[in-house]
Design a protein around this motif. Structure first.
Motif, PDB file in Angstrom:
ATOM      1  N   GLU A  10     -26.794 -15.019  17.330  1.00  0.00           N
ATOM      2  CA  GLU A  10     -27.580 -15.718  16.307  1.00  0.00           C
ATOM      3  C   GLU A  10     -28.840 -16.271  16.970  1.00  0.00           C
ATOM      4  N   ASP A  11     -30.024 -15.892  16.421  1.00  0.00           N
ATOM      5  CA  ASP A  11     -31.254 -16.273  17.114  1.00  0.00           C
ATOM      6  C   ASP A  11     -31.724 -17.696  16.823  1.00  0.00           C
ATOM      7  N   HIS A  12     -31.140 -18.371  15.840  1.00  0.00           N
ATOM      8  CA  HIS A  12     -31.476 -19.774  15.590  1.00  0.00           C
ATOM      9  C   HIS A  12     -30.491 -20.661  16.357  1.00  0.00           C
ATOM     10  N   GLY A  36     -28.752 -14.981  21.663  1.00  0.00           N
ATOM     11  CA  GLY A  36     -29.746 -15.019  20.606  1.00  0.00           C
ATOM     12  C   GLY A  36     -30.241 -13.673  20.124  1.00  0.00           C
ATOM     13  N   ASP A  57     -25.887 -11.952  13.307  1.00  0.00           N
ATOM     14  CA  ASP A  57     -26.903 -11.965  12.257  1.00  0.00           C
ATOM     15  C   ASP A  57     -27.461 -10.547  12.137  1.00  0.00           C
TER      16      ASP A  57
END
Length: 219
Positions: A10-12, A36, A57
């Motif tokens: 997940e990049d956030h 990420g 994601d």
């Protein structure tokens, strides 16, 4: 108790930390790596780390979720994939399942539903989150309703006399029998029947009856 090993992509960072914190509260889960991007997931796997489930994601830099799944499939990596995304359109959902994902969640999913999903996938199940499931159900309901919507005879410019002829045709009466019943000439009945065929764009009388039943003009 043997723990289910989980990779998280997940990049956030805030979102990723929140998901990791939630998973770490479960005694049967172990987050073995959280990164990420899809590229980092591939690097983690290349380093020898093994996992049972990957939560990813779809929209990430470098290697996005779909590209990651494609690469995992090509390598034959036996890991169960759960998509966690903001994308709720049918195309991404369908494409993800075509790539072999086991579950699809959108990011406003509750903590309880996410935990249920992970446990369900860990046991070999597949899952589509409640919001997307109900969205598809609503679409099916609306499609069903539109297919069986009764047509108003006025939409086809059918006269009351034509409707009478149609009802008698639906009962299996011949032109002659209809003419006798309605006190019309046989030629007049034939004219009404042809008008009905023309207005409904039917090929013949059987097709006319089928159209009328399908569209609620006949019971």
């Amino acid at each position: 108790m043997e723990k289910t090993k989980i990779l998280l992509a997940e990049d956030h960072l805030v979102v990723r930390n929140g998901i990791k914190l939630l998973l770490d509260t479960q005694a049967n889960f172990e987050v073995v790596a959280d990164v990420g991007s899809g590229r980092e997931i591939l690097d983690v796997l290349d380093s020898g780390v093994s996992a049972d489930i990957l939560i990813t994601d779809l929209t990430m830099d470098n290697v996005d979720g779909l590209e990651l799944m494609r690469t995992l499939n090509q390598r034959g990596v036996g890991i169960r994939v759960i998509v966690l995304s903001m994308l709720d359109d049918e195309q991404h959902v369908a494409q993800s399942f075509q790539y072999g994902v086991r579950a699809y969640l959108i990011k406003n999913v509750t903590a309880d539903e996410m935990l249920f999903c992970v446990n369900h996938v860990a046991k070999g199940g597949r899952y589509l989150c409640e919001e997307l499931t109900m969205k598809l159900v609503d679409k099916l309901i609306n499609k069903e309703a539109s297919q069986f919507r009764k047509i108003d005879p006025a939409e086809l410019s059918l006269s009351s006399r034509e409707m009478e002829v149609l009802e008698l045709l639906g009962e299996g009466l011949t032109n002659l029998e209809i003419s006798q019943k309605l006190f019309l000439s046989k030629r007049t009945v034939e004219g009404h029947r042809q008008n009905l065929i023309d207005k409904t764009k039917s090929k013949n009388t059987p097709a006319l009856i089928k159209f009328a039943i399908k569209n609620g003009l006949l019971n």
